[in-house]
Design an enzyme around this catalytic site. Structure first.
Site: not given
Length: 571
Positions: A224, A251, A325, A277, A365, A141, A222
């Site tokens: 997510h 993700h 989050h 993950h 991450d 990130h 990506k």
């Protein structure tokens, strides 16, 4: 004939092999022992720099011109690499690439020379040091630029991910959304001495919205759940990836709102995807996303907060999920969302699946439920824990742990490189690849670097007081070196899609970094994951969360104490 004891030889020239038996080196303060498999140097013909030493004109240094000689030689280094193995050798570097792994010296005075030293050659003393390929972190990130200095200090030379800074979206998701942000971040990252690659936002069922990001320079996309990880967005994203030969990272849907894990797997349609993950604490279908590690088209990765499983792992994760989050602990549904991701049983199984080679990649991450400076450290802590709890791997013995060492180093070097189509340039200590190399003192292996080279130029190193008369007085700190400044930043690469190289907007960004296209992303499978390609049938009990691989229950205890920890960070 003059003789020297084996211990004295190791003190002068580093570990070697005698009579088919290799010297052994302990990695930091772990239980892991690396045994030298081969020594490319020749007894009595070793080269070493210094007063009264060999690398002098007419001795170990030839009179040949620069065209015939390497720019830099690392002498008598112990290479630890998933591809090359655990070998002692001199390493030659020419034009920023590894040009030779073998015997350095002067071919006019010495036998067996494969790496020529001349007046144009710089020397890095590798005696007693370990050399590895720079780590590749595929889950960055890009929140604050200071991450990069931290990453370099722990041996990371390639950073792949997304973000635009401390924006709320970037705090949670590794994507750089849209062409404008893509251009701005490529220009910003141009100021740092690491290889970089950016993910575009893959959470869209609009083909055009994804394709324009790939054309703008995204090396991958990506998906997510915070932006939507629906079957429609997965299918569309993989369609674009197949057209443009890029990788997709995912993700998946923790809450199972748009479908269960089987629906996500069905949306893959057998196409290659990099699962972030994969245990699930970092996000993904609860409680059984870990099943993805048994699929041939899935390249399974871990992020480092769950690695290895310790007595503190569970407690710290709840707060991490809430902050990362954008959840509110006063809202019951938000709290339930966070708690659903944290399962002692799947976290414990993750360690074992790494040890058996079912999980292939380790990543950080960074600042979003992960620590950018601990990808290397936590990999080796996990290897130590597994040796302690499970004993030697097949092929290892009480004497050495070479198979386990090569399996674990592959997780942050060659395998992420293969997964993202950059293994032709980085990921291993092999001739023809960028000389992105990390030198370690064995006692500090995986914890604090001795020196980091980017394309053969020092960008970070442990150096003492800059006002002192020599380079060693305290405080010794890891500091930026000349390769971190000016146009020397051209020693690093920006990885982009092939289609973006024909986009005038990308070439007009005016980057110092060389643009290199990723390649071969869509043909990769789990079988291509070096030393980490086991494909068990994984199942999760929906009531107890116990994990089974090929019918065997995976269970291990949390550790209360780890190596490579407090004793290294008292100052």
């Amino acid at each position: 004939m003059t003789r020297i004891s084996r211990s004295a030889y190791a003190e002068i020239y580093g570990p070697t092999v005698v009579g088919g038996v290799g010297d052994r080196v302990r990695l930091a303060d772990t239980l892991l022992l690396a045994e030298v498999e081969k020594d490319h140097t020749i007894f009595g013909e070793e080269v070493k720099f210094g007063g009264g030493k060999v690398i002098r004109d007419g001795m170990g240094q030839s009179q040949r011109l620069a065209t015939d000689c390497v720019d830099t030689v690392i002498t008598n280094a112990l290479i630890i690499d998933a591809v090359t193995g655990i070998v002692k050798a001199d390493i030659g570097i020419k034009d920023g690439l590894i040009s030779g792994i073998g015997k350095a010296g002067n071919p006019d005075t010495q036998p067996g020379v494969t790496i020529i030293i001349g007046a144009s050659t710089e020397v890095v003393a590798g005696e007693g040091l370990i050399v590895t390929a720079g780590a590749i972190d595929t889950h960055i990130h890009f929140i604050c630029p200071q991450q990069i200095e931290e990453a370099l200090a722990t041996g990371t030379t390639t950073m792949i991910g997304g973000g635009t800074g401390p924006a709320t979206g970037s705090l949670a998701t590794t994507s750089t959304s849209g062409p404008w942000h893509m251009a701005a971040m490529l220009q910003a990252l141009d100021a740092f001495p690491v290889n970089v690659g950016l993910f575009g936002k893959g959470s869209s069922s609009s083909h055009g919205a994804l394709l324009e990001q790939v054309r703008a320079g995204a090396m991958g996309l990506k998906i997510h759940e915070d932006w939507a990880s629906t079957p429609a967005s997965i299918d569309t994203c993989l369609n674009v990836a197949e057209e443009t030969d890029i990788q997709v990272a995912i993700h998946s849907d923790t809450l199972n709102e748009s479908g269960f894990v089987e629906d996500t797997f069905a949306a893959f349609k057998g196409r290659t995807i990099h699962s972030f993950h994969t245990e699930g604490a970092g996000g993904g279908h609860a409680p059984d996303i870990i099943r993805a590690a048994g699929m041939p088209n899935v390249l399974p990765a871990s992020t480092n907060p769950t690695m290895p499983f310790t007595r503190n792992t569970i407690d710290e994760h709840l707060d991490m999920v809430m902050v990362c989050h954008h959840l509110d602990p006063s809202i019951a549904e938000d709290l339930a969302f966070a708690e659903s991701r944290i399962r002692r049983e799947t976290i414990a199984a993750e360690d074992i699946l790494h040890d058996l080679g079912a999980f292939s990649i380790m990543s950080s991450d960074s600042q979003a439920m992960g620590r950018v400076g601990e990808i290397v450290l936590r990999t080796w802590q996990t290897a130590h824990k597994m040796k302690l709890q499970r004993g030697p791997l097949q092929g290892d013995s009480e004497r050495s742990d070479n198979e386990r060492i090569k399996r674990y180093i592959a997780k942050y070097t060659i395998n992420p490189a293969v997964a993202h189509g950059i293994a032709h340039l980085v990921g291993s200590v092999e001739v023809g690849k960028l000389a992105d190399l990390v030198l370690w003192k064995p006692a500090f292996f995986g914890v604090k670097v001795n020196m980091v080279l980017k394309s053969g130029m020092a960008v970070s190193a442990s150096i003492g007081d800059m006002g002192a008369s020599i380079s060693t007085p305290q405080p010794v700190q890891i500091r930026p070196m000349w390769g971190s400044h000016g146009k020397a930043l051209r020693t690093s690469v920006a990885f982009v899609s092939q289609v973006s190289l024909s986009n005038p907007a990308v070439s007009e960004l005016g980057l110092n970094k060389r643009l290199e296209a990723v390649r071969g992303c869509r043909g990769v499978t789990k079988h291509d994951m070096v030393r980490n390609n086991w494909l068990p049938a994984i199942s999760v009990d929906p009531q107890t969360y116990q994990v089974y691989a090929d019918g065997q229950l995976l269970r291990c205890e949390a550790l209360a104490e780890l190596p490579m920890a407090q004793r290294y960070f008292l100052f």
